[in-house]
Design an enzyme around this catalytic site. Structure first.
Site, short mmCIF file in Angstrom:
data_model
loop_
_atom_site.label_atom_id
_atom_site.label_comp_id
_atom_site.label_asym_id
_atom_site.label_seq_id
_atom_site.Cartn_x
_atom_site.Cartn_y
_atom_site.Cartn_z
N PHE A 1 -10.58 -1.74 4.08
CA PHE A 1 -11.23 -3.04 3.96
C PHE A 1 -10.21 -3.99 3.30
O PHE A 1 -9.11 -4.10 3.81
CB PHE A 1 -12.61 -2.88 3.32
CG PHE A 1 -13.56 -2.37 4.40
CD1 PHE A 1 -13.39 -1.09 4.94
CD2 PHE A 1 -14.48 -3.20 5.00
CE1 PHE A 1 -14.16 -0.65 6.03
CE2 PHE A 1 -15.25 -2.77 6.08
CZ PHE A 1 -15.09 -1.49 6.60
N ILE B 1 0.85 -1.20 0.00
CA ILE B 1 0.00 0.00 0.00
C ILE B 1 0.88 1.25 0.00
O ILE B 1 0.58 2.24 -0.67
CB ILE B 1 -0.98 0.00 1.20
CG1 ILE B 1 -1.77 -1.32 1.23
CG2 ILE B 1 -1.93 1.18 1.12
CD1 ILE B 1 -2.67 -1.48 2.43
N TYR C 1 -2.57 -9.00 16.11
CA TYR C 1 -2.46 -8.03 15.01
C TYR C 1 -3.62 -7.03 15.09
O TYR C 1 -3.43 -5.81 15.05
CB TYR C 1 -2.47 -8.75 13.67
CG TYR C 1 -2.85 -7.87 12.51
CD1 TYR C 1 -1.92 -7.00 11.95
CD2 TYR C 1 -4.15 -7.88 11.99
CE1 TYR C 1 -2.29 -6.16 10.91
CE2 TYR C 1 -4.52 -7.06 10.96
CZ TYR C 1 -3.60 -6.19 10.41
OH TYR C 1 -3.96 -5.36 9.39
N ASN D 1 9.84 -6.74 5.38
CA ASN D 1 8.84 -7.51 4.64
C ASN D 1 8.65 -6.93 3.24
O ASN D 1 7.55 -6.98 2.68
CB ASN D 1 7.52 -7.51 5.43
CG ASN D 1 6.55 -8.54 4.90
OD1 ASN D 1 6.96 -9.58 4.39
ND2 ASN D 1 5.26 -8.25 4.99
N THR E 1 -10.52 -4.90 10.39
CA THR E 1 -10.41 -5.93 11.41
C THR E 1 -10.89 -5.40 12.78
O THR E 1 -11.34 -6.19 13.61
CB THR E 1 -8.96 -6.45 11.49
OG1 THR E 1 -8.95 -7.67 12.20
CG2 THR E 1 -8.00 -5.49 12.14
N PHE F 1 2.57 3.29 7.61
CA PHE F 1 2.23 1.94 7.15
C PHE F 1 3.10 0.88 7.82
O PHE F 1 2.77 -0.30 7.77
CB PHE F 1 2.47 1.79 5.64
CG PHE F 1 1.57 2.63 4.78
CD1 PHE F 1 0.25 2.27 4.60
CD2 PHE F 1 2.05 3.75 4.13
CE1 PHE F 1 -0.58 3.02 3.78
CE2 PHE F 1 1.23 4.50 3.31
CZ PHE F 1 -0.08 4.14 3.14
N SER G 1 -7.62 -0.83 10.06
CA SER G 1 -8.16 -1.95 9.28
C SER G 1 -9.59 -2.24 9.70
O SER G 1 -9.97 -2.02 10.87
CB SER G 1 -7.28 -3.17 9.57
OG SER G 1 -7.92 -4.34 9.22
N ASN H 1 12.28 -0.59 6.81
CA ASN H 1 13.43 -1.42 7.23
C ASN H 1 13.58 -2.64 6.33
O ASN H 1 14.44 -3.48 6.56
CB ASN H 1 13.31 -1.83 8.70
CG ASN H 1 12.13 -2.74 8.97
OD1 ASN H 1 11.40 -3.10 8.04
ND2 ASN H 1 11.95 -3.13 10.21
N LYS I 1 -3.90 -2.77 15.94
CA LYS I 1 -4.60 -1.72 15.17
C LYS I 1 -5.50 -0.91 16.11
O LYS I 1 -5.54 0.32 16.04
CB LYS I 1 -5.44 -2.35 14.05
CG LYS I 1 -4.61 -2.94 12.92
CD LYS I 1 -3.85 -1.88 12.14
CE LYS I 1 -2.96 -2.43 11.07
NZ LYS I 1 -1.97 -1.48 10.56
N ARG J 1 -16.52 -10.06 1.54
CA ARG J 1 -15.58 -9.00 1.88
C ARG J 1 -15.79 -7.82 0.94
O ARG J 1 -16.41 -7.96 -0.12
CB ARG J 1 -14.12 -9.47 1.71
CG ARG J 1 -13.67 -10.55 2.66
CD ARG J 1 -13.47 -10.02 4.08
NE ARG J 1 -12.97 -11.05 4.96
CZ ARG J 1 -13.73 -11.99 5.55
NH1 ARG J 1 -15.03 -12.03 5.34
NH2 ARG J 1 -13.17 -12.89 6.35
N1 UFG Z 1 -9.45 -16.96 1.55
C1 UFG Z 1 -9.56 -18.22 0.96
N2 UFG Z 1 -8.40 -18.82 0.57
C2 UFG Z 1 -7.18 -18.26 0.72
C3 UFG Z 1 -7.09 -16.97 1.32
C4 UFG Z 1 -8.25 -16.35 1.73
O1 UFG Z 1 -10.65 -18.75 0.82
O2 UFG Z 1 -6.18 -18.88 0.34
C5 UFG Z 1 -10.68 -16.27 1.97
C6 UFG Z 1 -10.71 -15.97 3.46
O3 UFG Z 1 -11.20 -17.07 4.17
C7 UFG Z 1 -11.61 -14.74 3.49
C8 UFG Z 1 -11.34 -14.04 2.16
O4 UFG Z 1 -10.75 -15.04 1.32
O5 UFG Z 1 -12.95 -15.14 3.52
C9 UFG Z 1 -10.38 -12.88 2.28
O6 UFG Z 1 -9.22 -13.32 2.95
P1 UFG Z 1 -7.89 -12.44 3.04
O7 UFG Z 1 -6.89 -13.25 3.81
O8 UFG Z 1 -7.50 -11.97 1.70
O9 UFG Z 1 -8.34 -11.17 3.86
P2 UFG Z 1 -9.01 -11.09 5.30
O10 UFG Z 1 -10.39 -10.56 5.10
O11 UFG Z 1 -8.86 -12.31 6.10
O12 UFG Z 1 -8.01 -10.06 5.98
C10 UFG Z 1 -7.83 -8.78 5.46
C11 UFG Z 1 -6.42 -8.31 5.74
C12 UFG Z 1 -6.19 -8.17 7.20
C13 UFG Z 1 -7.26 -7.36 7.84
C14 UFG Z 1 -8.62 -7.86 7.47
C15 UFG Z 1 -9.68 -6.93 7.94
O13 UFG Z 1 -5.48 -9.21 5.22
O14 UFG Z 1 -4.96 -7.52 7.39
O15 UFG Z 1 -8.75 -7.96 6.07
O16 UFG Z 1 -10.93 -7.47 7.77
F1 UFG Z 1 -7.14 -7.40 9.17
#
Ligand code: UFG
Length: 340
Positions: free
Chosen positions: A179, A13, A150, A36, A127, A81, A125, A33, A154, A232
């Site tokens: 989001f 980002i 994590y 990542n 989250t 960030f 986030s 740094n 936040k 999402r």
């Molecule tokens: N998913 C899969 N397979 C995968 C990865 C994800 O089915 O291999 C699904 C997850 O179960 C979820 C959706 O795809 O339903 C989105 O998953 P992400 O891991 O892409 O994102 P998240 O919603 O879990 O998390 C993201 C950010 C976090 C943040 C969060 C806030 O990565 O940093 O949104 O809601 F905290």
């Protein structure tokens, strides 16, 4: 306000935000740094903007290193960030997460206060909402107890900023609750570069399409949603980056002291995991092998944003369709892997 420090500016980002800021006329300084990230995206930013970016390989937890940057440049504001972001890892390494995410932010704020204040944008986030009782979520929706260290960092950083801004009138703050950021720059010069096996959905999809991963696991199709897979709000990373420009302009315009505004940054449109996978295959005409497996621990069923506040107050709105975003994500992955 002219010169903005982007901490974590070599990341996904951060690098997209650097481009949008430079294109909006700001001077950008990057501190990272590289724990990542590497310099791939920074080089991409320089190619896109045709500008040399002052880069400091610095750890924001180290006050001396960060102070030096403030001594070298007249910094008017900062976008923070820098931080660890893997939800699952934070459960196994909570102290590392608390130490890094809290110390880096407090150090930045301390230095800014010591240097006469300025504007700070904090990357929060969705989250913080956990599984909300009512959807979509507005900024007034109560935060839920964090489901991971994590997520807790936040919430705590949001509180730290609110308290710091209340106590130090020269410090101004804004909280952006992202989001699900996805996609890449239209030039395909910058994009997401996860290390190792991706945790997030879209990099896993693009790597599966590229043949790096054998198959995508879809975590659960027994949710109470139209197709059973989780919902999402996927926000294009360039749109998200543009929200930071709008946020900085808003801070200058309103010159608010004593409290932090909070904005949801999303599209306002829920999309299921299955829909996203299908759209990716359709727009890019590339197959993605997948298998439905069990739910992933800690996942919420559905979350999407009410974006009215950002739309009206910041004058910002997501512009990119999810199809365009998925095209850009694939173009970036192809360029990275040398796929024609
Ligand atoms: N998913 C899969 N397979 C995968 C990865 C994800 O089915 O291999 C699904 C997850 O179960 C979820 C959706 O795809 O339903 C989105 O998953 P992400 O891991 O892409 O994102 P998240 O919603 O879990 O998390 C993201 C950010 C976090 C943040 C969060 C806030 O990565 O940093 O949104 O809601 F905290």
């Amino acid at each position: 306000m002219k010169t903005i420090l982007i901490t974590g500016g070599a990341g996904f980002i951060g690098s997209h935000t650097a481009v949008e800021l430079i294109q909006a006329g700001y001077e950008v300084i990057v501190a990272d740094n590289l724990s990542n990230a590497d310099t791939t995206c920074l080089e991409g930013v320089e190619k896109i903007t045709r500008k040399k970016i002052p880069f400091h390989k610095a750890d924001c937890c180290d006050k001396r290193q960060l102070k030096k940057i403030f001594e070298e440049h007249a910094i008017d504001g900062a976008i923070h960030f820098a931080g660890y972001k893997a939800v699952g890892e934070s459960v196994y390494k909570p102290l590392m997460y608390y130490h890094n995410n809290l110390t880096s932010f407090m150090t930045l704020l301390e230095i800014m206060v010591e240097n006469g204040g300025g504007n700070v944008v904090f990357s929060s986030s969705a989250t913080v909402y956990g599984q909300p009782d009512i959807l979509p979520v507005t900024e007034e929706t109560p935060r839920k107890p964090a489901a991971s260290p994590y997520g807790n960092t936040k919430q705590i950083c949001e509180d730290i900023l609110a308290d710091a801004v209340r106590a130090h009138p020269t410090l101004k703050g804004i909280i952006l609750r992202y989001f699900n950021p996805i996609g890449a720059h239209a030039s395909a010069m910058i994009g997401e570069l996860p290390r190792g096996v991706p945790n997030n959905l879209v990099p896993f999809i693009t790597q599966t399409a590229a043949g790096i991963r054998e198959e995508l696991q879809i975590y659960g199709n027994d949710y109470n949603t139209p197709d059973g897979t989780a919902l999402r709000d996927y926000i294009d990373v360039v749109d998200l980056a543009a929200a930071h420009v709008s946020a900085l302009k808003h801070m200058v315009r309103t010159d608010r002291t004593g409290s932090c505004d909070i904005f949801n940054v999303g599209t306002g449109k829920p999309i299921s995991v299955m829909e996203l996978v299908n759209k990716f295959q359709a727009v890019n005409k590339v197959p993605v092998k997948y298998r439905i497996t069990g739910r992933r621990e800690g996942d919420v069923e559905a979350v999407w944003a009410d974006t009215s506040l950002a739309n009206t107050v910041l004058g910002w709105k997501a512009a990119c369709s999810v199809e365009q975003t998925l095209e850009k994500a694939w173009a970036w992955e192809k360029r990275l892997r040398g796929i024609k």
